[in-house]
Structure formats: structure tokens, C-alpha cells
Design a protein around this motif. Structure first.
Motif, PDB file in Angstrom:
ATOM      1  N   ILE A   1       8.243   6.385  -7.051  1.00 53.02           N
ATOM      2  CA  ILE A   1       8.624   4.798  -6.591  1.00 53.02           C
ATOM      3  C   ILE A   1       7.959   3.956  -7.807  1.00 53.02           C
ATOM      4  CG2 ILE A   1       8.338   2.891  -5.389  1.00 53.02           C
ATOM      5  CD1 ILE A   1       8.593   4.564  -2.971  1.00 53.02           C
ATOM      6  N   MET A   2       6.948   4.222  -8.281  1.00 47.79           N
ATOM      7  CA  MET A   2       6.157   3.808  -9.508  1.00 47.79           C
ATOM      8  C   MET A   2       6.850   3.858 -10.589  1.00 47.79           C
ATOM      9  SD  MET A   2       3.793   1.576  -7.920  1.00 47.79           S
ATOM     10  CE  MET A   2       2.611   0.960  -8.758  1.00 47.79           C
ATOM     11  N   GLN A   3       7.074   5.129 -10.884  1.00 48.92           N
ATOM     12  CA  GLN A   3       7.595   5.682 -12.129  1.00 48.92           C
ATOM     13  C   GLN A   3       9.136   5.057 -12.333  1.00 48.92           C
ATOM     14  OE1 GLN A   3       8.152  10.003 -11.971  1.00 48.92           O
ATOM     15  NE2 GLN A   3       5.885   9.942 -12.184  1.00 48.92           N
ATOM     16  N   LYS A   4      10.058   4.829 -11.147  1.00 45.62           N
ATOM     17  CA  LYS A   4      11.076   4.029 -10.871  1.00 45.62           C
ATOM     18  C   LYS A   4      10.974   2.724 -11.431  1.00 45.62           C
ATOM     19  CE  LYS A   4      15.458   3.165  -9.716  1.00 45.62           C
ATOM     20  NZ  LYS A   4      16.643   3.803 -10.521  1.00 45.62           N
ATOM     21  N   LEU A   5       9.868   2.065 -10.852  1.00 46.28           N
ATOM     22  CA  LEU A   5       9.672   0.595 -11.150  1.00 46.28           C
ATOM     23  C   LEU A   5       9.441   0.574 -12.544  1.00 46.28           C
ATOM     24  CD1 LEU A   5       7.479  -0.873  -8.305  1.00 46.28           C
ATOM     25  CD2 LEU A   5       9.635  -1.783  -8.866  1.00 46.28           C
ATOM     26  N   ASP A   6       8.243   1.372 -13.055  1.00 47.69           N
ATOM     27  CA  ASP A   6       8.472   1.260 -14.643  1.00 47.69           C
ATOM     28  C   ASP A   6       9.543   1.237 -15.415  1.00 47.69           C
ATOM     29  OD1 ASP A   6       5.607   0.855 -14.574  1.00 47.69           O
ATOM     30  OD2 ASP A   6       5.262   3.200 -14.964  1.00 47.69           O
ATOM     31  N   ASP A   7      10.713   2.119 -14.925  1.00 48.67           N
ATOM     32  CA  ASP A   7      11.704   2.282 -15.775  1.00 48.67           C
ATOM     33  C   ASP A   7      12.619   1.155 -15.688  1.00 48.67           C
ATOM     34  OD1 ASP A   7      11.040   4.807 -16.354  1.00 48.67           O
ATOM     35  OD2 ASP A   7      12.402   5.674 -15.002  1.00 48.67           O
ATOM     36  N   ILE A   8      12.754   0.367 -14.430  1.00 49.81           N
ATOM     37  CA  ILE A   8      13.325  -0.808 -13.976  1.00 49.81           C
ATOM     38  C   ILE A   8      13.001  -1.775 -14.926  1.00 49.81           C
ATOM     39  CG2 ILE A   8      13.895  -2.520 -12.362  1.00 49.81           C
ATOM     40  CD1 ILE A   8      14.325  -0.119 -10.320  1.00 49.81           C
TER      41      ILE A   8
ATOM     42  N   GLU B   1       9.688  -8.278  -0.609  1.00 50.73           N
ATOM     43  CA  GLU B   1       8.663  -9.015  -1.362  1.00 50.73           C
ATOM     44  C   GLU B   1       7.683  -8.312  -1.827  1.00 50.73           C
ATOM     45  OE1 GLU B   1       5.463 -12.433   0.477  1.00 50.73           O
ATOM     46  OE2 GLU B   1       7.519 -12.231   1.673  1.00 50.73           O
ATOM     47  N   ALA B   2       7.332  -7.194  -0.912  1.00 52.55           N
ATOM     48  CA  ALA B   2       6.315  -6.310  -1.442  1.00 52.55           C
ATOM     49  C   ALA B   2       6.491  -5.699  -2.701  1.00 52.55           C
ATOM     50  CB  ALA B   2       5.875  -5.168  -0.229  1.00 52.55           C
ATOM     51  N   LEU B   3       7.903  -5.288  -2.748  1.00 45.22           N
ATOM     52  CA  LEU B   3       8.330  -4.572  -3.963  1.00 45.22           C
ATOM     53  C   LEU B   3       8.438  -5.371  -5.307  1.00 45.22           C
ATOM     54  CD1 LEU B   3       9.952  -2.183  -5.248  1.00 45.22           C
ATOM     55  CD2 LEU B   3      11.939  -3.130  -4.321  1.00 45.22           C
ATOM     56  N   LEU B   4       8.466  -6.836  -4.955  1.00 40.00           N
ATOM     57  CA  LEU B   4       8.321  -7.900  -6.169  1.00 40.00           C
ATOM     58  C   LEU B   4       7.172  -7.956  -6.355  1.00 40.00           C
ATOM     59  CD1 LEU B   4      11.167 -10.678  -5.177  1.00 40.00           C
ATOM     60  CD2 LEU B   4      10.975  -9.335  -7.178  1.00 40.00           C
ATOM     61  N   ASN B   5       6.216  -7.996  -5.422  1.00 34.13           N
ATOM     62  CA  ASN B   5       4.586  -8.063  -5.815  1.00 34.13           C
ATOM     63  C   ASN B   5       4.054  -7.059  -6.678  1.00 34.13           C
ATOM     64  OD1 ASN B   5       4.793 -10.334  -4.309  1.00 34.13           O
ATOM     65  ND2 ASN B   5       3.677  -9.634  -2.277  1.00 34.13           N
ATOM     66  N   VAL B   6       4.568  -5.749  -6.190  1.00 32.77           N
ATOM     67  CA  VAL B   6       4.118  -4.332  -6.902  1.00 32.77           C
ATOM     68  C   VAL B   6       4.692  -4.441  -8.377  1.00 32.77           C
ATOM     69  CG1 VAL B   6       4.349  -2.029  -7.066  1.00 32.77           C
ATOM     70  CG2 VAL B   6       3.549  -3.080  -4.878  1.00 32.77           C
TER      71      VAL B   6
ATOM     72  N   ARG C   1       0.669  -1.199  -0.032  1.00 32.79           N
ATOM     73  CA  ARG C   1      -0.031  -0.117  -0.047  1.00 32.79           C
ATOM     74  C   ARG C   1       0.935   1.213   0.081  1.00 32.79           C
ATOM     75  NH1 ARG C   1      -2.922  -2.891   3.858  1.00 32.79           N
ATOM     76  NH2 ARG C   1      -1.888  -1.627   5.375  1.00 32.79           N
ATOM     77  N   PHE C   2       1.905   1.327   0.753  1.00 33.06           N
ATOM     78  CA  PHE C   2       2.879   2.231   0.852  1.00 33.06           C
ATOM     79  C   PHE C   2       3.526   2.696  -0.455  1.00 33.06           C
ATOM     80  CE2 PHE C   2       7.325   3.702   1.042  1.00 33.06           C
ATOM     81  CZ  PHE C   2       7.302   5.067   1.606  1.00 33.06           C
ATOM     82  N   LEU C   3       4.091   1.532  -1.144  1.00 35.35           N
ATOM     83  CA  LEU C   3       4.849   1.671  -2.349  1.00 35.35           C
ATOM     84  C   LEU C   3       3.754   2.202  -3.635  1.00 35.35           C
ATOM     85  CD1 LEU C   3       6.762  -1.738  -2.500  1.00 35.35           C
ATOM     86  CD2 LEU C   3       7.708   0.736  -2.154  1.00 35.35           C
ATOM     87  N   GLU C   4       2.375   1.592  -3.584  1.00 35.38           N
ATOM     88  CA  GLU C   4       1.379   2.180  -4.533  1.00 35.38           C
ATOM     89  C   GLU C   4       0.863   3.465  -4.250  1.00 35.38           C
ATOM     90  OE1 GLU C   4      -1.179  -1.202  -4.556  1.00 35.38           O
ATOM     91  OE2 GLU C   4       0.044  -2.273  -5.926  1.00 35.38           O
ATOM     92  N   SER C   5       0.697   4.102  -3.214  1.00 33.56           N
ATOM     93  CA  SER C   5       0.182   5.305  -2.826  1.00 33.56           C
ATOM     94  C   SER C   5       1.201   6.395  -2.495  1.00 33.56           C
ATOM     95  CB  SER C   5      -0.484   5.060  -1.464  1.00 33.56           C
ATOM     96  OG  SER C   5       0.224   4.958  -0.472  1.00 33.56           O
TER      97      SER C   5
ATOM     98  N   TYR D   1      18.913  -4.298  -8.805  1.00 32.69           N
ATOM     99  CA  TYR D   1      18.131  -3.030  -9.215  1.00 32.69           C
ATOM    100  C   TYR D   1      17.708  -2.445  -7.785  1.00 32.69           C
ATOM    101  CZ  TYR D   1      17.951  -3.907 -14.110  1.00 32.69           C
ATOM    102  OH  TYR D   1      18.551  -4.365 -15.394  1.00 32.69           O
ATOM    103  N   PRO D   2      18.111  -1.311  -7.161  1.00 29.25           N
ATOM    104  CA  PRO D   2      17.685  -0.753  -6.061  1.00 29.25           C
ATOM    105  C   PRO D   2      16.672   0.349  -6.425  1.00 29.25           C
ATOM    106  CG  PRO D   2      19.674   0.462  -6.811  1.00 29.25           C
ATOM    107  CD  PRO D   2      19.550  -0.498  -7.738  1.00 29.25           C
ATOM    108  N   VAL D   3      15.857   0.447  -5.360  1.00 28.95           N
ATOM    109  CA  VAL D   3      14.638   1.385  -5.536  1.00 28.95           C
ATOM    110  C   VAL D   3      14.745   2.108  -4.107  1.00 28.95           C
ATOM    111  CG1 VAL D   3      12.000   1.693  -5.428  1.00 28.95           C
ATOM    112  CG2 VAL D   3      13.012  -0.320  -6.885  1.00 28.95           C
ATOM    113  N   GLU D   4      15.008   3.461  -4.269  1.00 32.51           N
ATOM    114  CA  GLU D   4      15.167   4.324  -3.023  1.00 32.51           C
ATOM    115  C   GLU D   4      13.753   4.640  -2.478  1.00 32.51           C
ATOM    116  OE1 GLU D   4      17.496   7.569  -4.035  1.00 32.51           O
ATOM    117  OE2 GLU D   4      19.314   6.449  -4.112  1.00 32.51           O
ATOM    118  N   VAL D   5      13.641   4.352  -1.228  1.00 28.16           N
ATOM    119  CA  VAL D   5      12.512   4.720  -0.347  1.00 28.16           C
ATOM    120  C   VAL D   5      12.816   5.615   0.631  1.00 28.16           C
ATOM    121  CG1 VAL D   5      10.943   3.758   1.281  1.00 28.16           C
ATOM    122  CG2 VAL D   5      11.480   2.307  -0.773  1.00 28.16           C
TER     123      VAL D   5
END
Length: 172
Positions: free
Chosen positions: A38-45, A88-93, A20-24, A55-59
Motif C-alpha cells: 500500500i505504501m509502495q502504491k502511494l509512493d507511485d501515485i 481521510e486516513a489515506l489522504l493523511n498518510v 495505523r493499518f495503512l502504514e503497517s 487514484y484508487p488504492v486497493e485494500v
């Protein structure tokens, strides 16, 4: 200071809360309010072709604390238990993005995604003035030290225990 019990809820509930945090999260990093970085970074990755590198995702930790003070505090004091759940949440998202994105034909699944915590809160339990102020009670928690490296030396092996075996009788 209130320290919450990280065993009070199930691991799957932590994963849901982190998802929920990652998506919101709409105020990560920048002050422009330009969407969920974060979602934009995930799209790029996911658009990167190489699935063999990490691939690191900065939070931003302050954003996590704004989202949920309890969740952020638990992560600060129990990173060994909670960072794997955050990953694990990052992988799910990322899998949900991959399944629902209009540009999924140009995306590739990544298993080597990791959370990288940045911008720790400026409190005494996390931010230390120097390396000498780190204490044994800080073991297992997140610690931030700012400074400049002025001298480095050779790597030294630190041994906490050593096992000797007798050549004759093989006594330990």
C-alpha cells in the motif's frame, strides 16, 4: 454473529486506526512478503504528475480483518459511514509520505485518492450466490456477487416517488 456499534468511538479514532493499518500493512495482495504494498502504491501515485484524476488504492479486506477484526467488521456493515474516514486516513498518510520522503521533489500532492476494497471475506453476510439472494437487510453493507454478465439491456429509470402539480391551482 457479532455486529459492533460504529458510533461507539469517535471518527478521529477510526481515522487513526485506518492510518495505523495503512502504514503497517505488510501482507497486502501478494504472498511474497515484499514490504508494504500500500505504501509502495502511494509512493507511485504521488510520483504521478496528473492531480486531476482519481487514484484508487486497493485494500485487501482480509488483511484489514487480520489487522483488526472489529474494524474490518464495522467497515463491512457500515461502509457509508466508515469509507469516508478510511479515505481521510489515506489522504493523511499520503501527506506524511509527501512531507518525509527523500524523493519529495518528484512527488505531487493528490486529493483524489480513494480506497478500493478487494478480496471480501467468504462469509454468507458478504458473499452472495447470485443477485437474487440479495435481500433488503443487505442495503447499506458490502455485498459481493460473482458471475458472468450474459445479457444487458437499456438503462431504465427507477422511480420511487413522483410529484405532480396542478397547472390551474398548483396543488401538489
Amino acid at each position: 454473529m457479532v455486529v459492533y456499534d460504529h458510533t461507539a468511538i469517535l471518527p478521529c479514532e477510526y481515522v487513526d486506526a485506518f492510518e495505523r493499518f495503512l502504514e503497517s500493512n505488510t501482507h497486502h495482495g501478494g504472498s511474497d512478503g515484499g514490504g508494504n504494498l500500500i505504501m509502495q502504491k502511494l509512493d507511485d501515485i504521488l510520483c504521478e504528475m496528473d492531480a486531476t484524476i482519481h487514484y484508487p488504492v486497493e485494500v485487501n479486506m482480509l488483511s484489514l480483518l487480520d489487522f483488526s477484526q472489529q474494524l474490518g467488521t464495522l467497515l463491512i456493515h457500515n461502509p457509508t459511514a466508515l469509507l469516508p474516514l478510511f479515505n481521510e486516513a489515506l489522504l493523511n498518510v499520503s501527506k506524511r509520505i509527501l512531507a518525509s520522503s527523500e524523493s519529495r521533489d518528484f512527488m505531487f500532492a493528490k486529493e483524489l485518492l480513494h480506497i478500493r476494497l478487494v478480496v471480501p471475506p467468504m462469509c454468507d453476510s458478504v458473499c452472495k450466490r447470485n443477485v437474487s439472494s440479495i435481500r433488503s437487510r443487505d442495503v447499506g453493507g458490502i455485498v459481493s456477487v460473482r458471475g458472468t454478465v450474459t445479457r444487458t439491456g437499456a438503462i431504465k429509470m427507477l422511480e420511487a416517488e413522483r410529484l405532480y402539480i396542478c397547472n390551474k391551482c398548483e396543488h401538489r
